[in-house]
Design a protein around this motif. Structure first.
Motif, PDB file in Angstrom:
ATOM      1  N   ALA A   1      11.558   7.074  13.310  1.00  0.00           N
ATOM      2  CA  ALA A   1      11.083   5.850  13.953  1.00  0.00           C
ATOM      3  C   ALA A   1       9.772   5.376  13.332  1.00  0.00           C
ATOM      4  N   ALA A   2       8.862   6.318  13.071  1.00  0.00           N
ATOM      5  CA  ALA A   2       7.587   5.956  12.445  1.00  0.00           C
ATOM      6  C   ALA A   2       7.814   5.411  11.042  1.00  0.00           C
ATOM      7  N   TYR A   3       8.689   6.057  10.291  1.00  0.00           N
ATOM      8  CA  TYR A   3       8.996   5.600   8.939  1.00  0.00           C
ATOM      9  C   TYR A   3       9.643   4.221   8.969  1.00  0.00           C
ATOM     10  N   GLY A   4      10.503   3.991   9.955  1.00  0.00           N
ATOM     11  CA  GLY A   4      11.158   2.687  10.078  1.00  0.00           C
ATOM     12  C   GLY A   4      10.159   1.565  10.300  1.00  0.00           C
TER      13      GLY A   4
ATOM     14  N   ILE B   1       4.258  12.433  10.107  1.00  0.00           N
ATOM     15  CA  ILE B   1       4.009  13.778   9.584  1.00  0.00           C
ATOM     16  C   ILE B   1       3.915  14.793  10.724  1.00  0.00           C
ATOM     17  N   GLU B   2       3.249  14.395  11.808  1.00  0.00           N
ATOM     18  CA  GLU B   2       3.148  15.295  12.956  1.00  0.00           C
ATOM     19  C   GLU B   2       4.522  15.576  13.555  1.00  0.00           C
ATOM     20  N   ALA B   3       5.379  14.556  13.589  1.00  0.00           N
ATOM     21  CA  ALA B   3       6.737  14.749  14.104  1.00  0.00           C
ATOM     22  C   ALA B   3       7.511  15.716  13.212  1.00  0.00           C
ATOM     23  N   LEU B   4       7.364  15.592  11.902  1.00  0.00           N
ATOM     24  CA  LEU B   4       8.028  16.515  10.991  1.00  0.00           C
ATOM     25  C   LEU B   4       7.529  17.939  11.203  1.00  0.00           C
TER      26      LEU B   4
ATOM     27  N   VAL C   1       0.884  -1.161   0.000  1.00  0.00           N
ATOM     28  CA  VAL C   1       0.000   0.000   0.000  1.00  0.00           C
ATOM     29  C   VAL C   1       0.923   1.212   0.000  1.00  0.00           C
ATOM     30  N   PRO C   2       0.916   2.039  -1.047  1.00  0.00           N
ATOM     31  CA  PRO C   2       1.809   3.192  -1.094  1.00  0.00           C
ATOM     32  C   PRO C   2       1.652   4.075   0.144  1.00  0.00           C
ATOM     33  N   ILE C   3       2.752   4.570   0.671  1.00  0.00           N
ATOM     34  CA  ILE C   3       2.719   5.387   1.881  1.00  0.00           C
ATOM     35  C   ILE C   3       1.825   6.605   1.695  1.00  0.00           C
ATOM     36  N   ASN C   4       1.852   7.207   0.488  1.00  0.00           N
ATOM     37  CA  ASN C   4       1.052   8.427   0.299  1.00  0.00           C
ATOM     38  C   ASN C   4      -0.451   8.161   0.415  1.00  0.00           C
TER      39      ASN C   4
ATOM     40  N   ALA D   1      -1.765   5.243  11.272  1.00  0.00           N
ATOM     41  CA  ALA D   1      -1.338   5.915  12.498  1.00  0.00           C
ATOM     42  C   ALA D   1       0.154   6.225  12.449  1.00  0.00           C
ATOM     43  N   ASP D   2       0.950   5.300  11.911  1.00  0.00           N
ATOM     44  CA  ASP D   2       2.392   5.535  11.792  1.00  0.00           C
ATOM     45  C   ASP D   2       2.674   6.715  10.863  1.00  0.00           C
ATOM     46  N   VAL D   3       1.957   6.778   9.735  1.00  0.00           N
ATOM     47  CA  VAL D   3       2.158   7.881   8.794  1.00  0.00           C
ATOM     48  C   VAL D   3       1.761   9.211   9.437  1.00  0.00           C
TER      49      VAL D   3
END
Length: 282
Positions: A263-266, A250-253, A144-147, A244-246
């Motif tokens: 960490a979320a991306y990992g 984004i919120e962390a960025l 499933v593409p991240i976007n 939720a990870d995505v």
């Protein structure tokens, strides 16, 4: 559409847009109104099985000769909404992308060059008559593409582990109003552009955002794991909260926290690497 077989096709996930009947021209609206009343509407697995069956003849049928008259149907706040399959259009588009997925000798064995050339010429002629055509469905294989996850929220996650007694398959999907999906795209793009250089994630989100703008504002957007539910063990599927990870990343960025974003991306990369490895094994 009759069923070809009961074989489960496990590798495709979908992003769909369901538009209200009012969004369609009169003649097409009448067709979908009648269609929505049918009790025997086919499933996404039926569509995939037919597409695979078309590749078996010699030469293979790379793209259906006629456009599909089928659709997915749902109801949103009492309003009937449909997502036309447009299998022929999607077949042409997929054929144009398939060269990226296979080495040329393998591709030639699957779909001979003469078939690909003829299909490309048919598509060019068709586009001249239908310059504004766009599909209601996007398909991704073995991922499933991240976007896509940017469009939805973990609170919209719908999971059903299936029922062994009824042989019902698991379901994992997200559904969100179009206005919400567009808002999340805009917010996500702002956060990404402020934090990272241009790249595939931003390009993909821009592309999917432009696609969403083509539809009625009261549409419904659905991210469906489709056949991928059969490629993930039940425990991993139930624990999958990729949206939720995505959102966390984004919120962390947005707050300048590169460590939390990484960490979320990992977690996402690790989860989806296991699925893509199955593709290599096939």
């Amino acid at each position: 559409m009759p069923k070809v077989s009961s074989v489960i096709v496990p590798y495709a996930a979908y992003l769909r847009v369901y538009e209200p009947l009012a969004a369609f021209p009169d003649e097409e609206r009448a067709h979908w109104t009648r269609y929505a009343r049918r009790p025997d509407r086919p499933s996404y697995q039926d569509e995939l099985r037919h597409s695979l069956a078309d590749l078996l003849p010699t030469p293979p049928v790379a793209v259906p000769v006629h456009e599909s008259a089928d659709a997915f149907v749902t109801e949103v706040d009492g309003v009937v909404c449909v997502c036309p399959w447009r299998t022929r259009l999607r077949g042409w588009q997929a054929l144009g992308e398939v060269a990226e997925d296979f080495p040329e000798p393998v591709l030639d064995a699957l779909i001979p060059p003469v078939v690909r050339r003829q299909s490309a010429q048919d598509y060019e002629r068709w586009l001249e008559r239908n310059p504004d055509a766009r599909p209601w469905i996007r398909t991704a294989t073995w991922q499933v593409p991240i976007n896509w996850f940017v469009l939805v929220s973990d609170a919209e996650r719908e999971y059903d582990g299936g029922d062994g007694e009824r042989a019902a398959a698991p379901v994992l999907r997200y559904r969100t109003p179009m206005v919400q999906a567009r808002r999340r795209v805009a917010r996500g793009l702002r956060a990404l552009r402020e934090a990272v250089d241009e790249g595939p994630l931003i390009d993909g989100l821009v592309d999917v955002g432009r696609w969403l703008e083509e539809f009625h504002p009261r549409s419904l957007v659905e991210l469906d794991y489709g056949g991928l539910v059969h490629a993930l063990p039940a425990g991993e599927l139930e624990a999958d909260h990729s949206a939720a990870d995505v959102a966390e990343g984004i919120e962390a960025l947005r707050h300048g926290d590169g460590v939390a974003a990484g960490a979320a991306y990992g977690r996402l990369v690790e989860r989806w690497r296991a699925v893509r490895d199955r593709r290599s094994a096939n």
